[in-house]
Design an enzyme around this catalytic site. Structure first.
Site, PDB file in Angstrom:
ATOM      1  N   TRP A 103       0.832  -1.212   0.000  1.00 56.93           N
ATOM      2  CA  TRP A 103       0.000   0.000   0.000  1.00 56.93           C
ATOM      3  C   TRP A 103       0.856   1.248   0.000  1.00 56.93           C
ATOM      4  O   TRP A 103       0.584   2.213  -0.706  1.00 56.93           O
ATOM      5  CB  TRP A 103      -0.988  -0.006   1.163  1.00 56.93           C
ATOM      6  CG  TRP A 103      -2.043  -1.044   0.970  1.00 56.93           C
ATOM      7  CD1 TRP A 103      -2.270  -2.137   1.738  1.00 56.93           C
ATOM      8  CD2 TRP A 103      -3.006  -1.118  -0.102  1.00 56.93           C
ATOM      9  NE1 TRP A 103      -3.304  -2.883   1.223  1.00 56.93           N
ATOM     10  CE2 TRP A 103      -3.770  -2.290   0.097  1.00 56.93           C
ATOM     11  CE3 TRP A 103      -3.278  -0.319  -1.213  1.00 56.93           C
ATOM     12  CZ2 TRP A 103      -4.803  -2.672  -0.769  1.00 56.93           C
ATOM     13  CZ3 TRP A 103      -4.309  -0.698  -2.077  1.00 56.93           C
ATOM     14  CH2 TRP A 103      -5.059  -1.857  -1.855  1.00 56.93           C
ATOM     15  N   ASP A 172      -2.028   6.679   6.223  1.00 55.66           N
ATOM     16  CA  ASP A 172      -3.070   5.803   5.692  1.00 55.66           C
ATOM     17  C   ASP A 172      -3.382   4.800   6.803  1.00 55.66           C
ATOM     18  O   ASP A 172      -2.568   3.935   7.107  1.00 55.66           O
ATOM     19  CB  ASP A 172      -2.544   5.088   4.439  1.00 55.66           C
ATOM     20  CG  ASP A 172      -3.506   4.037   3.901  1.00 55.66           C
ATOM     21  OD1 ASP A 172      -4.610   3.867   4.469  1.00 55.66           O
ATOM     22  OD2 ASP A 172      -3.157   3.379   2.899  1.00 55.66           O
ATOM     23  N   LYS A 196     -12.786  -1.687   6.095  1.00 55.58           N
ATOM     24  CA  LYS A 196     -12.092  -2.667   6.927  1.00 55.58           C
ATOM     25  C   LYS A 196     -12.669  -2.683   8.348  1.00 55.58           C
ATOM     26  O   LYS A 196     -13.116  -3.705   8.802  1.00 55.58           O
ATOM     27  CB  LYS A 196     -10.592  -2.405   6.938  1.00 55.58           C
ATOM     28  CG  LYS A 196      -9.873  -3.055   5.763  1.00 55.58           C
ATOM     29  CD  LYS A 196      -9.514  -2.135   4.674  1.00 55.58           C
ATOM     30  CE  LYS A 196      -9.003  -2.823   3.432  1.00 55.58           C
ATOM     31  NZ  LYS A 196      -8.224  -1.914   2.598  1.00 55.58           N
TER      32      LYS A 196
HETATM   33  C1  PLP Z   1      -7.528  -1.517   1.557  1.00 52.40           C
HETATM   34  C2  PLP Z   1      -6.426  -0.543   1.681  1.00 52.40           C
HETATM   35  C3  PLP Z   1      -6.249   0.499   0.756  1.00 52.40           C
HETATM   36  C4  PLP Z   1      -7.114   0.658  -0.467  1.00 52.40           C
HETATM   37  O1  PLP Z   1      -8.336   1.100  -0.100  1.00 52.40           O
HETATM   38  P1  PLP Z   1      -9.492   1.460  -1.146  1.00 52.40           P
HETATM   39  O2  PLP Z   1     -10.517   2.041  -0.234  1.00 52.40           O
HETATM   40  O3  PLP Z   1      -9.883   0.190  -1.804  1.00 52.40           O
HETATM   41  O4  PLP Z   1      -8.937   2.445  -2.095  1.00 52.40           O
HETATM   42  C5  PLP Z   1      -5.230   1.396   0.981  1.00 52.40           C
HETATM   43  N1  PLP Z   1      -4.421   1.286   2.039  1.00 52.40           N
HETATM   44  C6  PLP Z   1      -4.548   0.279   2.934  1.00 52.40           C
HETATM   45  C7  PLP Z   1      -3.615   0.214   4.098  1.00 52.40           C
HETATM   46  C8  PLP Z   1      -5.556  -0.653   2.783  1.00 52.40           C
HETATM   47  O5  PLP Z   1      -5.702  -1.642   3.676  1.00 52.40           O
END
Ligand code: PLP
Length: 361
Positions: A103, A172, A196
């Protein structure tokens, strides 16, 4: 409602059964209006109430100070990989990136399109099996922010201690959002998709420090500007009504469970049981992650061979433990233990793992 499976999927992922039931009951006829909330104007009183309540719950749950705005934006965490550098990297400023897994690599790649973004730490040579200490991170002069990925969902690597490096952090937090407290002083901006820990996909929750809005780049299309979302209270255009409504329900559930502190304690207990079982398995199951960075949310593990892994995943699915396949880019197994995964789901999984080992080990 009885859930018939224990859902260990990495995202979208398990939600509290009580939330799903409540949503089912309210979906068709919202509060006796004869229509669904998702059929109503997003500027009407009933949706306004949901929107305001979800905003204040998000703020309250994380104890965000008044100088942070809470924004609901579409496009997932992925759009934030672009919005962060677009908005923050003006005037020849640079963005440092802690490259801790897949990511973070994606975040860096997008940032490099919009500004001067560089690797301040790179975990690739070690196969992304850990997180850096502050002193390992090399911040260059002129750096506006250090971008970190608090939990690498694919690698199962979590930043359990925040780096202190003299520049604000941007994080993030998609896969450990609202499962741990945030020391706000260190941050200028945090973001995460809802799917999540917080609800269905479709909404990304961004906390941004107000001072960022005063100095940011405004030479962008409206939807891409944090200040436009802030000035419009996340109603500049039609918001993702259903997702925000559901997030509000999940946040109410979270508060009733005891808030972020309770989520963090539960995450330690749940992941502890699983890591202990892995450690006690005489190397039948093994974790590829350094002990100091093992994720409390996504427990990644391997079996002796890929064939055994495939067998394990199939047998687990038959037994009602679903979503245990590792990400397609790395293989192996992964149990995601988000907030809504109950302790007994993890205990049952550990029991199943012991049985599988007894039969096949
Ligand atoms: C799932 C995830 C993403 C991507 O998320 P989207 O909402 O599908 O764009 C980005 N960073 C992390 C750490 C993730 O777990």
């Amino acid at each position: 409602m009885i859930k018939h499976v224990a859902n260990f999927s990495a995202g979208p992922s398990t939600l509290p059964a009580s939330v799903l039931e409540e949503a089912r009951d309210e979906l068709v006829d919202y509060r006796g209006t004869g229509m669904s909330l998702i059929e109503m104007s997003h500027r009407g009183p009933l949706y306004t109430e949901v929107h305001t309540e979800t905003t204040s719950l998000a703020r309250e749950v994380l104890g965000a100070p008044d100088d942070f705005e809470v924004l609901f934006i579409q496009g997932g965490a992925t759009l934030q990989f672009s919005m962060v550098p677009m908005n923050l990297l003006g005037d020849g400023k640079a963005g440092g990136y802690v490259v801790s897994g897949s990511w973070a690599e994606k975040a860096l790649a997008d940032a490099q399109i919009y500004g001067n973004a560089y690797k301040a730490w790179d975990g690739a040579p070690d196969g992304f099996c850990g997180m850096p200490q502050s002193e390992d991170i090399e911040v260059q002069p002129g750096t506006r922010y250090l971008h970190v990925t608090s939990n690498e969902t694919i690698g199962g690597v979590q930043m359990l201690e925040w780096p202190v490096v003299g520049v604000p952090l941007v994080a993030d937090m998609s896969s450990d959002y609202m499962s741990r407290p945030i020391p706000w002083d260190l941050f200028d901006l945090v973001y995460g998709g809802a799917q999540k820990n917080l609800g269905p996909s479709g909404v990304t929750i961004v906390f941004v420090r107000r001072s960022v809005l005063e100095t940011m780049n405004r030479d962008l299309g409206a939807y891409l500007r944090y200040d436009v979302h802030a000035d419009g209270d996340s109603l500049y255009n039609t918001p993702p009504v259903f997702s925000i409504w559901m997030v509000g329900k999940v946040l109410k559930w979270l508060v009733a469970q005891g808030g972020v502190a309770a989520m963090e304690a539960a995450a330690r207990t749940k992941s502890g049981i699983l890591y202990d079982a892995i450690a006690a398995s005489d190397d039948f199951y093994r974790s590829p992650v350094e002990p100091a960075s093992r994720s409390l949310m996504n427990v990644v593990f391997r079996l002796p061979t890929e064939d055994l892994e495939a067998e394990f995943i199939a047998a687990a699915t038959d037994a009602g433990f679903v979503g245990l396949k590792g990400h397609r880019s790395v293989g192996g197994c992964r149990a995601s233990l988000y907030n809504a995964m109950p302790l007994d789901g993890v205990e049952a999984l550990v029991g199943f793992m012991a049985e599988f080992k007894a039969e096949r080990g």
